[in-house]
Scaffold this motif. Sequence first.
Motif, short mmCIF file in Angstrom:
data_model
loop_
_atom_site.label_atom_id
_atom_site.label_comp_id
_atom_site.label_asym_id
_atom_site.label_seq_id
_atom_site.Cartn_x
_atom_site.Cartn_y
_atom_site.Cartn_z
N GLY A 77 24.08 -45.64 102.42
CA GLY A 77 24.56 -46.72 101.58
C GLY A 77 26.02 -47.01 101.85
O GLY A 77 26.73 -46.19 102.42
N ARG A 78 26.43 -48.16 101.43
CA ARG A 78 27.82 -48.58 101.63
C ARG A 78 28.77 -47.66 100.87
O ARG A 78 28.36 -46.95 99.95
CB ARG A 78 27.98 -50.02 101.19
N ALA A 79 30.05 -47.68 101.25
CA ALA A 79 31.05 -46.93 100.50
C ALA A 79 31.03 -47.40 99.05
O ALA A 79 31.00 -48.60 98.78
CB ALA A 79 32.44 -47.15 101.11
N GLY A 80 31.01 -46.45 98.13
CA GLY A 80 31.00 -46.78 96.71
C GLY A 80 29.61 -46.94 96.11
O GLY A 80 29.49 -47.22 94.92
N ALA A 81 28.57 -46.75 96.91
CA ALA A 81 27.20 -46.88 96.38
C ALA A 81 26.78 -45.64 95.59
O ALA A 81 25.85 -45.70 94.79
CB ALA A 81 26.20 -47.14 97.51
N GLY A 82 27.43 -44.50 95.84
CA GLY A 82 27.13 -43.28 95.09
C GLY A 82 26.45 -42.19 95.88
O GLY A 82 25.88 -41.27 95.30
N VAL A 106 25.44 -44.65 107.31
CA VAL A 106 24.43 -45.29 108.18
C VAL A 106 23.33 -44.33 108.62
O VAL A 106 22.58 -44.63 109.55
CB VAL A 106 25.10 -45.94 109.41
N SER A 107 23.21 -43.19 107.97
CA SER A 107 22.21 -42.20 108.38
C SER A 107 20.78 -42.73 108.33
O SER A 107 19.91 -42.22 109.04
CB SER A 107 22.32 -40.94 107.52
N VAL A 108 20.51 -43.73 107.52
CA VAL A 108 19.14 -44.24 107.38
C VAL A 108 18.72 -45.17 108.52
O VAL A 108 17.54 -45.49 108.64
CB VAL A 108 18.96 -44.99 106.03
N LEU A 109 19.66 -45.59 109.35
CA LEU A 109 19.31 -46.52 110.43
C LEU A 109 18.45 -45.85 111.48
O LEU A 109 18.56 -44.65 111.74
CB LEU A 109 20.57 -47.10 111.06
N ALA A 110 17.59 -46.63 112.10
CA ALA A 110 16.62 -46.11 113.07
C ALA A 110 17.31 -45.42 114.24
O ALA A 110 16.80 -44.42 114.75
CB ALA A 110 15.72 -47.23 113.57
N ASP A 111 18.47 -45.91 114.68
CA ASP A 111 19.12 -45.30 115.84
C ASP A 111 19.66 -43.91 115.54
O ASP A 111 20.00 -43.16 116.44
CB ASP A 111 20.18 -46.21 116.44
N ALA A 112 19.73 -43.52 114.27
CA ALA A 112 20.17 -42.17 113.91
C ALA A 112 19.01 -41.18 113.94
O ALA A 112 19.23 -39.97 113.97
CB ALA A 112 20.81 -42.17 112.53
#
Length: 183
Positions: free
Chosen positions: A11-16, A85-91
Amino acid sequence: MDHPEVLLIGGRAGAGKTTVGWEVSDRLRAAGTAHAVIEGDCLGQVHPAPAGDPRRSSLTEANLTAVWRNYATLGYRRLIYTNTVSVLADAEGMFVRALGPGVRIVRVLLTATDATVHGRLSAREIGSGLDRELAGSARKSRLLDDQAPPDTVRVPTDGRPVPEIAAEILAVTGWSAAPDGAR
């Protein structure tokens, strides 16, 4: 449990991410469920970036592999991993290489509005980095919205209590107390 499982909280910075990740860990601990937690941002936090690795991805993977090897040696099979960005497919390849073939990956993308993020980051970023963090958060939000794989579970965090968010995420993982003593 033969194969490791990883819960990716992005999630983006500040999403928790960090706050929710620790709440998920606390609930698992209370249930007696063995697990490990890694704050992904810490694995590549060096300056300047290593030569030939400007995004620090090779360093992050090497550190994840080393830390996970230690956890796995002790019998742990569940990992909570927080990173923007850990959820992205390239990770995904990094987690397969670091945790081993057959790893079960659960992707959760925490979302929050610009107003919520501004409030959270304003409270957290008391130095000179607020404007940079806000701009980066907005940029990463667009990237995550566009590129998160279809199996990613999106969980809004605006105005919700952290325990409620953690309970929703745990329901997605299916993790609970391990009656067989498996870690």
